[in-house]
Scaffold this motif. Structure first.
Motif, PDB file in Angstrom:
ATOM      1  N   THR A  21       0.854  -1.181   0.000  1.00 60.18           N
ATOM      2  CA  THR A  21       0.000   0.000   0.000  1.00 60.18           C
ATOM      3  C   THR A  21       0.890   1.231   0.000  1.00 60.18           C
ATOM      4  N   SER A  29      -3.032   3.620  -2.937  1.00 58.86           N
ATOM      5  CA  SER A  29      -3.190   2.497  -3.850  1.00 58.86           C
ATOM      6  C   SER A  29      -2.667   1.239  -3.177  1.00 58.86           C
ATOM      7  N   THR A  30      -3.405   0.149  -3.354  1.00 54.19           N
ATOM      8  CA  THR A  30      -3.015  -1.144  -2.806  1.00 54.19           C
ATOM      9  C   THR A  30      -2.926  -2.154  -3.934  1.00 54.19           C
ATOM     10  N   ASP A  60      -6.159  -2.060  -6.320  1.00 57.89           N
ATOM     11  CA  ASP A  60      -7.245  -1.240  -5.777  1.00 57.89           C
ATOM     12  C   ASP A  60      -8.598  -1.935  -5.910  1.00 57.89           C
ATOM     13  N   THR A 134      -0.531   4.558  -7.656  1.00 55.04           N
ATOM     14  CA  THR A 134      -0.706   3.234  -8.274  1.00 55.04           C
ATOM     15  C   THR A 134       0.576   2.782  -8.953  1.00 55.04           C
TER      16      THR A 134
END
Length: 169
Positions: A21, A29-30, A60, A134
């Motif tokens: 993350t 963003s993950t 995400d 991201t």
């Protein structure tokens, strides 16, 4: 987001699982990469396999396409491609230790996984790169899952020959 290197990055590393993350002032963003199904674990690959049918990536909350190369004889075989939301990321070896991340062909940064599979990923962002949360999360996750860099083919071949030839003594 020029100062992405100052954003907090958290890793969740487990057997067959990499979660990253990245949090910024206005965005987070993950990215999660998982090994799925029964597969023989390859010890030289931090996540345990490069076989795409035994891997999944979620960015995400959305499933994306993950296409790692087989990682065999040529440096190019260590490329990892991720396609998400019309964007193509490519992590490809740049040197024996580092890999370069691009987004739709634009250079973003150079990643290095230090110390094996403990998640110590270092990045040098290119000065002119416009890096988003991201982008950073994908780069960190793919680097942690598959490692970075690759030997030049000739050096790898010489290393294999050296390993297979008995020494004096």
């Amino acid at each position: 987001m020029k100062q992405i290197e100052q954003l907090p990055v958290s890793f969740d590393l487990a057997d067959g699982h990499v979660g990253v993350t990245v949090r910024g002032a206005d965005a987070a963003s993950t990215v999660v990469i998982r090994r799925i199904g029964e597969v023989e674990v390859a010890k030289h690959v931090p996540i345990g396999t490069r076989r795409r049918e035994h891997l999944e990536i979620v960015i995400d909350g959305e499933t994306a396409r993950l296409r790692p190369g087989p990682g065999r004889w040529s440096r190019g075989s260590y490329k990892v491609r991720v396609v998400h939301g019309g964007v193509t990321y490519l992590l490809r070896p740049k040197s024996p230790d580092t890999s370069r991340l691009t987004r739709d062909g634009v250079r973003l940064g150079d990643f290095e996984l230090r110390g094996g599979s403990d998640g110590d990923v270092r990045v040098t962002w290119h000065d002119d790169a416009e890096v988003r949360a991201t982008d950073a999360a994908v780069g960190y996750a793919v680097s942690a899952a598959f490692g970075t860099g690759a030997q030049f083919m000739l050096l790898a071949l010489l290393g294999m020959l050296d390993d297979g030839v008995p020494g004096p003594g």
